[in-house]
Write a protein that holds these residues in place. Structure first.
Motif, mmCIF file in Angstrom:
data_model
loop_
_atom_site.group_PDB
_atom_site.id
_atom_site.type_symbol
_atom_site.label_atom_id
_atom_site.label_comp_id
_atom_site.label_asym_id
_atom_site.label_seq_id
_atom_site.Cartn_x
_atom_site.Cartn_y
_atom_site.Cartn_z
ATOM 1 N N ARG A 124 79.322 30.455 4.043
ATOM 2 C CA ARG A 124 79.199 29.087 4.242
ATOM 3 C C ARG A 124 78.998 28.348 5.407
ATOM 4 N NH1 ARG A 124 84.920 26.628 2.613
ATOM 5 N NH2 ARG A 124 83.678 24.296 3.047
ATOM 6 N N TRP A 125 79.214 29.152 6.086
ATOM 7 C CA TRP A 125 79.355 28.614 7.881
ATOM 8 C C TRP A 125 78.069 29.043 7.897
ATOM 9 C CZ3 TRP A 125 82.723 25.681 8.180
ATOM 10 C CH2 TRP A 125 83.983 25.811 7.551
ATOM 11 N N ARG A 126 76.602 29.379 7.407
ATOM 12 C CA ARG A 126 75.527 29.709 8.135
ATOM 13 C C ARG A 126 74.503 28.397 8.265
ATOM 14 N NH1 ARG A 126 69.771 30.069 5.764
ATOM 15 N NH2 ARG A 126 70.703 29.971 4.261
ATOM 16 N N ARG A 127 74.289 27.824 9.313
ATOM 17 C CA ARG A 127 73.448 26.598 9.719
ATOM 18 C C ARG A 127 71.802 27.058 9.035
ATOM 19 N NH1 ARG A 127 73.972 24.253 15.032
ATOM 20 N NH2 ARG A 127 76.036 23.858 14.093
ATOM 21 N N PRO A 128 71.604 26.214 7.921
ATOM 22 C CA PRO A 128 70.378 26.630 7.398
ATOM 23 C C PRO A 128 69.042 25.891 9.142
ATOM 24 C CG PRO A 128 71.022 24.598 6.375
ATOM 25 C CD PRO A 128 72.258 25.355 7.670
ATOM 26 N N PRO A 129 68.580 27.130 8.779
ATOM 27 C CA PRO A 129 67.176 26.970 9.927
ATOM 28 C C PRO A 129 66.395 25.130 9.666
ATOM 29 C CG PRO A 129 66.180 28.561 7.744
ATOM 30 C CD PRO A 129 67.705 27.863 7.301
ATOM 31 N N GLU A 130 66.940 24.782 8.270
ATOM 32 C CA GLU A 130 66.357 23.242 8.148
ATOM 33 C C GLU A 130 66.704 22.163 9.190
ATOM 34 O OE1 GLU A 130 67.770 23.593 4.673
ATOM 35 O OE2 GLU A 130 65.988 25.341 5.006
ATOM 36 N N ASP A 131 67.892 22.758 9.556
ATOM 37 C CA ASP A 131 68.930 21.945 10.660
ATOM 38 C C ASP A 131 69.183 22.300 12.294
ATOM 39 O OD1 ASP A 131 69.413 20.592 8.055
ATOM 40 O OD2 ASP A 131 71.594 21.570 8.081
ATOM 41 N N GLY A 132 67.667 23.109 12.801
ATOM 42 C CA GLY A 132 67.846 24.125 13.897
ATOM 43 C C GLY A 132 67.901 24.904 13.634
ATOM 44 N N PRO A 133 67.902 26.107 14.969
ATOM 45 C CA PRO A 133 68.410 27.322 15.002
ATOM 46 C C PRO A 133 69.522 27.510 13.760
ATOM 47 C CG PRO A 133 68.549 26.319 17.431
ATOM 48 C CD PRO A 133 68.512 25.686 15.985
ATOM 49 N N GLU A 134 68.802 29.332 13.337
ATOM 50 C CA GLU A 134 69.941 29.251 12.078
ATOM 51 C C GLU A 134 71.001 30.121 12.866
ATOM 52 O OE1 GLU A 134 68.997 31.686 8.305
ATOM 53 O OE2 GLU A 134 67.938 32.539 9.745
ATOM 54 N N CYS A 135 71.997 29.695 13.118
ATOM 55 C CA CYS A 135 73.175 30.590 13.441
ATOM 56 C C CYS A 135 74.521 29.748 12.554
ATOM 57 C CB CYS A 135 73.710 30.047 14.622
ATOM 58 S SG CYS A 135 73.768 27.783 14.186
ATOM 59 N N CYS A 136 75.699 30.638 12.582
ATOM 60 C CA CYS A 136 77.072 30.978 12.546
ATOM 61 C C CYS A 136 77.636 29.029 12.524
ATOM 62 C CB CYS A 136 77.797 31.388 12.772
ATOM 63 S SG CYS A 136 79.813 31.179 11.911
ATOM 64 N N THR A 155 71.453 30.201 19.937
ATOM 65 C CA THR A 155 70.073 30.741 20.373
ATOM 66 C C THR A 155 69.903 32.105 20.154
ATOM 67 O OG1 THR A 155 70.542 30.389 22.775
ATOM 68 C CG2 THR A 155 69.366 29.015 21.712
ATOM 69 N N GLY A 156 68.823 32.820 19.461
ATOM 70 C CA GLY A 156 69.781 34.609 19.507
ATOM 71 C C GLY A 156 70.526 35.087 18.747
ATOM 72 N N PHE A 157 70.901 33.912 17.576
ATOM 73 C CA PHE A 157 72.788 34.949 16.377
ATOM 74 C C PHE A 157 72.156 35.720 16.370
ATOM 75 C CE2 PHE A 157 74.601 35.174 12.841
ATOM 76 C CZ PHE A 157 75.677 34.430 13.663
ATOM 77 N N ASP A 158 73.169 36.649 16.205
ATOM 78 C CA ASP A 158 73.035 38.399 16.046
ATOM 79 C C ASP A 158 73.952 38.344 15.100
ATOM 80 O OD1 ASP A 158 72.354 41.400 15.796
ATOM 81 O OD2 ASP A 158 72.834 41.910 16.995
ATOM 82 N N PRO A 159 73.537 38.200 13.737
ATOM 83 C CA PRO A 159 74.573 39.066 12.943
ATOM 84 C C PRO A 159 75.417 39.921 12.990
ATOM 85 C CG PRO A 159 72.508 37.883 11.455
ATOM 86 C CD PRO A 159 72.370 38.023 13.044
ATOM 87 N N GLU A 160 74.691 40.913 13.417
ATOM 88 C CA GLU A 160 74.986 42.370 13.122
ATOM 89 C C GLU A 160 76.273 42.456 14.463
ATOM 90 O OE1 GLU A 160 74.185 45.173 11.634
ATOM 91 O OE2 GLU A 160 72.523 43.955 11.513
ATOM 92 N N ALA A 161 76.638 41.307 15.540
ATOM 93 C CA ALA A 161 77.887 41.277 16.596
ATOM 94 C C ALA A 161 78.768 40.574 15.704
ATOM 95 C CB ALA A 161 77.354 40.525 17.645
ATOM 96 N N TRP A 162 78.616 39.033 14.781
ATOM 97 C CA TRP A 162 79.347 38.714 14.913
ATOM 98 C C TRP A 162 79.604 38.741 12.939
ATOM 99 C CZ3 TRP A 162 82.213 35.647 17.957
ATOM 100 C CH2 TRP A 162 81.446 36.109 19.360
ATOM 101 N N CYS A 163 79.139 39.305 11.990
ATOM 102 C CA CYS A 163 79.128 39.199 10.559
ATOM 103 C C CYS A 163 79.830 40.632 10.109
ATOM 104 C CB CYS A 163 77.696 39.123 9.741
ATOM 105 S SG CYS A 163 77.185 37.510 10.519
ATOM 106 N N PRO A 164 79.612 41.222 10.675
ATOM 107 C CA PRO A 164 80.396 42.582 9.680
ATOM 108 C C PRO A 164 81.653 42.123 9.143
ATOM 109 C CG PRO A 164 78.570 43.187 11.244
ATOM 110 C CD PRO A 164 78.876 42.271 11.634
#
Length: 83
Positions: free
Chosen positions: A29-41, A53-62
């Motif tokens: 639910r915290w994912r910012r969609p691409p329509e609102d700017g860069p896709e990130c948490c 910029t350059g948000f990496d789900p591998e580093a944050w989401c697991p």
């Protein structure tokens, strides 16, 4: 000049090839969609550290302790609005 493809920009048909972290990020639910700017948490405790910029789900989401599944609201009946 060729552009690098965004690892988060995978068509829905290729969901099975996404890593578990990317799948978790896409359903959070915290994912910012691409329509609102860069896709990130967009969580207030993650955004200042992870950035946009350059948000990496591998580093944050697991192991994210803030993860909440994005849910579609249920349609309520008219009687549900009564007090």
């Amino acid at each position: 000049m060729s552009e690098m493809s965004d690892p988060l920009d995978v068509p829905a048909a290729d969901v099975s090839t996404q890593s578990a972290a990317v799948q978790k990020f896409k359903s959070c639910r915290w994912r910012r969609p691409p329509e609102d700017g860069p896709e990130c948490c967009g969580h207030r405790d993650v955004l200042p550290m992870a950035g946009t910029t350059g948000f990496d789900p591998e580093a944050w989401c697991p192991d994210c302790q803030f993860y909440k599944l994005r849910r579609t609201p249920k349609k309520r009946e008219r009687d549900d609005y009564r007090y």
